[in-house]
Design an enzyme around this catalytic site. Structure first.
Site, PDB file in Angstrom:
ATOM      1  N   HIS A 161       0.833  -1.218   0.000  1.00 50.44           N
ATOM      2  CA  HIS A 161       0.000   0.000   0.000  1.00 50.44           C
ATOM      3  C   HIS A 161       0.868   1.268   0.000  1.00 50.44           C
ATOM      4  O   HIS A 161       0.426   2.316   0.457  1.00 50.44           O
ATOM      5  CB  HIS A 161      -0.946   0.056   1.203  1.00 50.44           C
ATOM      6  CG  HIS A 161      -1.666  -1.223   1.485  1.00 50.44           C
ATOM      7  ND1 HIS A 161      -2.929  -1.508   1.007  1.00 50.44           N
ATOM      8  CD2 HIS A 161      -1.268  -2.330   2.169  1.00 50.44           C
ATOM      9  CE1 HIS A 161      -3.294  -2.713   1.403  1.00 50.44           C
ATOM     10  NE2 HIS A 161      -2.304  -3.242   2.097  1.00 50.44           N
ATOM     11  N   SER A 282      15.414  21.899 -15.414  1.00 53.59           N
ATOM     12  CA  SER A 282      14.278  22.786 -15.631  1.00 53.59           C
ATOM     13  C   SER A 282      14.805  24.125 -16.127  1.00 53.59           C
ATOM     14  O   SER A 282      15.852  24.595 -15.676  1.00 53.59           O
ATOM     15  CB  SER A 282      13.515  22.979 -14.315  1.00 53.59           C
ATOM     16  OG  SER A 282      12.780  24.190 -14.356  1.00 53.59           O
ATOM     17  N   LYS A 288      16.446  21.858 -10.164  1.00 51.92           N
ATOM     18  CA  LYS A 288      15.737  20.652 -10.587  1.00 51.92           C
ATOM     19  C   LYS A 288      16.592  19.681 -11.386  1.00 51.92           C
ATOM     20  O   LYS A 288      17.401  20.070 -12.202  1.00 51.92           O
ATOM     21  CB  LYS A 288      14.518  21.029 -11.465  1.00 51.92           C
ATOM     22  CG  LYS A 288      13.407  21.751 -10.742  1.00 51.92           C
ATOM     23  CD  LYS A 288      12.653  20.905  -9.739  1.00 51.92           C
ATOM     24  CE  LYS A 288      11.865  19.776 -10.352  1.00 51.92           C
ATOM     25  NZ  LYS A 288      10.575  20.199 -10.876  1.00 51.92           N
ATOM     26  N   GLU A 295       9.527   9.063 -16.642  1.00 53.32           N
ATOM     27  CA  GLU A 295       8.155   9.533 -16.904  1.00 53.32           C
ATOM     28  C   GLU A 295       7.705   9.157 -18.309  1.00 53.32           C
ATOM     29  O   GLU A 295       6.557   8.763 -18.538  1.00 53.32           O
ATOM     30  CB  GLU A 295       8.084  11.047 -16.727  1.00 53.32           C
ATOM     31  CG  GLU A 295       8.343  11.493 -15.295  1.00 53.32           C
ATOM     32  CD  GLU A 295       8.592  12.990 -15.233  1.00 53.32           C
ATOM     33  OE1 GLU A 295       7.625  13.738 -15.053  1.00 53.32           O
ATOM     34  OE2 GLU A 295       9.759  13.408 -15.383  1.00 53.32           O
TER      35      GLU A 295
END
Ligand code: ARG
Length: 463
Positions: A161, A282, A288, A295
């Site tokens: 979970h 970024s 970043k 992704e």
């Protein structure tokens, strides 16, 4: 309205050429030119067989063979002029062959049809992709084995979970993916074996009256045998669906792993550092480092599932045998294959390059009362308590630790005794995470010794 002469390949009964819209919806050359080399390979095998069986002369077969090689070099060299009016790769190649060698080109299509031709070309193309998928999966598994071997005893939290459950080892987590991609590998091999029957010579749908030798062409093209039913041979696209289903399951595995890498590389987790080679920055936030490859792998899955669903729907209502609907099989498979191979290569690169942050992993492994099960097991083993009672006693200790703002190993012996008077100081031995993972020696368990056994097993399998 466009006024055109009728098609030179099949236009004998037509007085007029197709409307421009008809030509646009009908043509597949925009995409099926990807099967050019397979088309030429199939035609060469067919021509050789036609000569061997005496259906055409040796000199015609030789002219065809040479001409096809010229066409292939034109296509590979980028000088070939593809024509939409000639619809597809099959007619583009044959028409150019006629320009180069003249009359013998017209004999190539004896005893075959575009229906068995396209099935053959597409099968050869998909078979190459199964081989590429096999190589990609093996490379990915090897990258995972490298990580598993290095970190067989690095502790980290195991989750259910996405809540801390029990400590596991890094190697064990990597090996879970080896099992998944290993099943994908067996699915790839299985599907490739099943699809390896030659449709060539099924002709339009019923076979042919020419004395062709389908065994000969099957063998020349690396098929195990000719397919046994001509109606099925020209209308079967199961091989493409097998390809897309295997791709979908592999993509699901890739996506799950990609999701973990996205989570693990976040500032909140810091479980892994992805290499600069597989991250991006970024343009506005200088700090970043984004896990874009992970992704995009996660996202590519959408296209692969889409292709799988799309082709299932194209095929589901088709009566036997060939229908033009089936021309819609290719683009989706091409796109899914490209996405699949790229996603596997990107994952392999990320896995090879990534660094596990052992300190963060270890700290996280010990938090969240991760050794509560070890405590309960100790109560069962040493005090002889029924597991359900041990579970309850441990639960009260977890609540106590929570209220004191500490973890289980930080409780005092008095705290322990408050939950059950027979608990002794020995209990603290099982509350350490290293101890916890070392103790999970059941077959397939997370103990480093078990992980090393599985790493070796996979190395032997891939030898
Ligand atoms: N371009 C067609 C396809 O991709 C080739 C087969 C055409 N056959 C036919 N009878 N029109 O399916």
């Amino acid at each position: 309205m466009t006024k055109k002469t009728s098609n030179t390949m099949w236009g004998g009964r037509f007085a007029a050429g197709p409307d421009a819209i008809m030509e646009a919806i009908n043509a597949s050359i925009g995409f099926d030119q990807r099967m050019a080399s397979q088309d030429i390979e199939g035609s060469r095998a067919h021509a050789a067989m036609l000569a061997a069986t005496g259906i055409i002369t040796d000199s015609d077969a030789e002219a065809i063979r040479e001409g096809l090689l010229t066409v292939l070099s034109e296509i590979e060299g980028g000088t070939f002029q593809f024509s939409t009016a000639l619809e597809d790769i099959h007619m583009n190649v044959e028409s150019r062959l006629k320009e180069i060698i003249g009359e013998p080109a017209g004999r190539l299509h004896t005893g075959r049809s575009r229906n068995d031709q396209v099935a053959t070309d597409f099968k050869l193309w998909v078979r190459d992709q199964f081989d590429a998928a096999e190589a990609g999966l093996i490379a990915l598994i090897q990258a995972l084995l490298g990580q598993a071997e290095a970190g067989a005893d690095w502790v980290m939290p195991g989750f259910t979970h996405l809540q801390t459950a029990q400590p596991v080892t890094w190697g064990h987590h990597m090996m879970a993916y080896v099992e998944m991609f290993g099943r994908d590998l067996s699915r790839v091999r299985d599907a490739r074996k099943r699809m390896n029957e030659s449709p060539l010579g099924a002709a339009a749908l019923a076979g042919t009256s020419f004395p062709i030798d389908r065994h000969m062409t099957a063998e020349a093209l690396g098929f195990d045998r000719p397919s046994a039913n001509s109606l099925d041979a020209v209308s079967d696209r199961d091989f493409a669906l097998d390809f897309l289903s295997v791709a979908s399951i592999t993509a699901m595995h890739l996506s799950r792993f990609a999701e973990e890498l996205v989570i693990w590389s976040s500032a909140q987790f810091r479980f892994v550092t992805l290499s600069d080679r597989f991250s991006t920055g970024s343009s506005i936030m200088p700090q970043k480092k984004n896990p874009d490859a992970a992704e995009l792998i996660r996202a590519k899955v959408g296209r692969i599932y889409g292709a799988n669903t799309g082709l299932m729907i194209v095929m589901k209502g088709l009566p036997l045998a060939y229908s033009k609907d089936m021309q819609e099989d290719k683009e989706q498979v091409f796109d899914a294959a490209d996405s699949w191979m790229l996603a596997m290569a990107a994952m392999e690169g990320m896995v090879k390059d990534m660094t596990a942050n052992c300190d963060s992993l270890k700290a996280a492994a010990g938090s969240g009362f991760s050794t509560a099960t070890d405590l309960a097991d100790w109560l069962v083993r040493v005090l002889g308590m029924p597991f359900r009672d041990a579970h309850h006693v441990t639960g009260t200790l977890v609540a106590l630790a929570e209220s004191k703002g500490c973890d289980l190993p930080d409780l005092t012996l008095e705290d322990m005794k408050s939950a059950h008077e027979n608990i002794t100081a020995e209990v603290f031995d099982v509350l350490g995470v290293q101890n916890s993972v070392d103790s999970r020696m059941s077959y397939g368990g997370t103990a480093p010794a078990q992980v090393r056994i599985q790493v070796q097993r996979w190395k032997d399998i891939l030898k």
